[in-house]
Design an enzyme around this catalytic site. Sequence first.
Site, PDB file in Angstrom:
ATOM      1  N   ASP A 181       0.534  -1.136   0.115  1.00  0.00           N
ATOM      2  CA  ASP A 181      -0.108   0.492  -0.216  1.00  0.00           C
ATOM      3  C   ASP A 181       1.279   1.637  -0.170  1.00  0.00           C
ATOM      4  O   ASP A 181       1.395   1.750   0.950  1.00  0.00           O
ATOM      5  CB  ASP A 181      -0.866  -0.019   1.516  1.00  0.00           C
ATOM      6  CG  ASP A 181      -1.601   1.232   1.670  1.00  0.00           C
ATOM      7  OD1 ASP A 181      -3.169   0.701   1.957  1.00  0.00           O
ATOM      8  OD2 ASP A 181      -1.671   1.886   0.216  1.00  0.00           O
ATOM      9  N   GLY A 182       0.675   2.002  -1.186  1.00  0.00           N
ATOM     10  CA  GLY A 182       1.300   3.175  -0.981  1.00  0.00           C
ATOM     11  C   GLY A 182       1.163   4.607   0.001  1.00  0.00           C
ATOM     12  O   GLY A 182       2.221   5.254   0.312  1.00  0.00           O
ATOM     13  N   ASP A 185       0.312   7.837  -9.769  1.00  0.00           N
ATOM     14  CA  ASP A 185      -0.555   6.791 -10.942  1.00  0.00           C
ATOM     15  C   ASP A 185      -2.025   6.967 -10.165  1.00  0.00           C
ATOM     16  O   ASP A 185      -1.877   5.231 -10.764  1.00  0.00           O
ATOM     17  CB  ASP A 185       0.238   6.591 -11.776  1.00  0.00           C
ATOM     18  CG  ASP A 185      -0.239   5.786 -13.153  1.00  0.00           C
ATOM     19  OD1 ASP A 185       0.213   5.331 -13.432  1.00  0.00           O
ATOM     20  OD2 ASP A 185      -2.050   6.784 -13.003  1.00  0.00           O
ATOM     21  N   SER A 186      -2.797   7.186  -9.612  1.00  0.00           N
ATOM     22  CA  SER A 186      -3.928   6.205  -9.216  1.00  0.00           C
ATOM     23  C   SER A 186      -5.219   5.874  -9.315  1.00  0.00           C
ATOM     24  O   SER A 186      -5.517   7.300 -10.205  1.00  0.00           O
ATOM     25  CB  SER A 186      -4.133   6.594  -7.941  1.00  0.00           C
ATOM     26  OG  SER A 186      -5.250   8.216  -8.068  1.00  0.00           O
TER      27      SER A 186
HETATM   28  N1  SAM Z   1      -4.692   5.562 -15.407  1.00  0.00           N
HETATM   29  C1  SAM Z   1      -5.326   4.911 -14.023  1.00  0.00           C
HETATM   30  C2  SAM Z   1      -6.186   5.875 -14.018  1.00  0.00           C
HETATM   31  O1  SAM Z   1      -5.794   7.248 -14.847  1.00  0.00           O
HETATM   32  O2  SAM Z   1      -7.124   5.452 -14.232  1.00  0.00           O
HETATM   33  C3  SAM Z   1      -4.695   4.375 -12.976  1.00  0.00           C
HETATM   34  C4  SAM Z   1      -3.828   3.139 -13.924  1.00  0.00           C
HETATM   35  S1  SAM Z   1      -3.247   2.770 -12.340  1.00  0.00           S
HETATM   36  C5  SAM Z   1      -3.216   0.734 -13.065  1.00  0.00           C
HETATM   37  C6  SAM Z   1      -3.315   2.291 -10.747  1.00  0.00           C
HETATM   38  C7  SAM Z   1      -2.827   1.566  -9.945  1.00  0.00           C
HETATM   39  O3  SAM Z   1      -2.610   1.747  -8.540  1.00  0.00           O
HETATM   40  C8  SAM Z   1      -3.634   0.367  -9.684  1.00  0.00           C
HETATM   41  O4  SAM Z   1      -2.440  -0.874  -9.786  1.00  0.00           O
HETATM   42  C9  SAM Z   1      -3.661  -0.178  -8.341  1.00  0.00           C
HETATM   43  O5  SAM Z   1      -3.848  -1.651  -8.099  1.00  0.00           O
HETATM   44  C10 SAM Z   1      -3.670   0.254  -8.061  1.00  0.00           C
HETATM   45  N2  SAM Z   1      -3.716   1.507  -6.560  1.00  0.00           N
HETATM   46  C11 SAM Z   1      -4.796   1.470  -5.780  1.00  0.00           C
HETATM   47  N3  SAM Z   1      -4.585   2.404  -5.207  1.00  0.00           N
HETATM   48  C12 SAM Z   1      -3.223   1.925  -4.088  1.00  0.00           C
HETATM   49  C13 SAM Z   1      -2.924   1.948  -3.039  1.00  0.00           C
HETATM   50  N4  SAM Z   1      -2.799   3.089  -2.073  1.00  0.00           N
HETATM   51  N5  SAM Z   1      -1.259   1.725  -2.769  1.00  0.00           N
HETATM   52  C14 SAM Z   1      -1.085   1.648  -4.357  1.00  0.00           C
HETATM   53  N6  SAM Z   1      -1.356   1.058  -5.264  1.00  0.00           N
HETATM   54  C15 SAM Z   1      -2.554   1.467  -5.874  1.00  0.00           C
END
Ligand code: SAM
Length: 294
Positions: free
Chosen positions: A153-154, A171-172
């Site tokens: 978890d970031g 990049d969430s």
């Molecule tokens: N560009 C896309 C958008 O604008 O909707 C986002 C793409 S990217 C696939 C998003 C990523 O964030 C996913 O791999 C998801 O699993 C990850 N993610 C979601 N919450 C997170 C967290 N708390 N910590 C780290 N990664 C997370």
Amino acid sequence: MQEKGEVNTDIPNSNRKEVWLTEYGPGNTAISLRVKYKLFEKETPYQKIEIFESYDYGRVMALDGFIMLTEKDEFIYHEMIAHVPLFTHPEPKHVLVIGGGDGGAVREILKHKTIKKVELVAIDEEVVKTSKIYFPNLASYLDDERVEINFQDGIEFVKSKRGIYDIILIDSPDPIGPAVGLFEESFYKDAFASLNDSGIIVAQSESPFVFPDLIKRIFLIFKRYFPIVHFYIANVPTYASGVISFILGSKKFDPIKDFYPDRVKNFAPTLKYYNEKVHLASFALPNFFIDLLK
Ligand code: SAM
């Protein structure tokens, strides 16, 4: 009204049997892509991953029914989240990406010769695995020796980091599920502290048409920590409202005043969206957006 996306086959008032992926809302707006078939589906502890083959946008990745990326327009989002801060910082070496499991942002970062290390912190390993299979043009760069991947978890990750990074990219997905905390002050505060003294952070900050209150809230948070704060925008056809914004917080370098267009002109790797004029133009916000920030 469904909050999440769905695949529906019955076309109102017609007996055409077609398959459409529809992302609903928020609110009473939806985006629909006609799809040929579904290539992959998996429920993980964090979210539902689906991969489709669409007629007009190539392969599509959806998380919990929300479109994350399509082969046809992903370059816009990934070039803008990466190159704007990377060309603002005079010599970026150490970059942290939070989220971004598809690998697109990392691909763009690695195009910069100064880069020594990229840390990717993605909560869901399945997104990375799935992207490597179905989006090799994005994810294959994750195997580069300069890339270190942490599946965690970031929000927790940055709590223990202080004064390290030249650049942090958030990049969430939308603020749903595990990503809710990625739009909260406590997380941004830790991310701020994880940057070194001349560090820059960029977070995807959603669409001004869909999330105006969120944009205003994030702006007030960033203003509390960063001496330099700017929003910039880009057009992504398959994102809600077709517009996505990014918020940039910087401790030292200004993306407009300290930007050197020649660095972009002499940049070897070909880019499909970003260039020195787009960099500056993306900070020219329309009046309704400026009013949001008052
Ligand atoms: N560009 C896309 C958008 O604008 O909707 C986002 C793409 S990217 C696939 C998003 C990523 O964030 C996913 O791999 C998801 O699993 C990850 N993610 C979601 N919450 C997170 C967290 N708390 N910590 C780290 N990664 C997370």
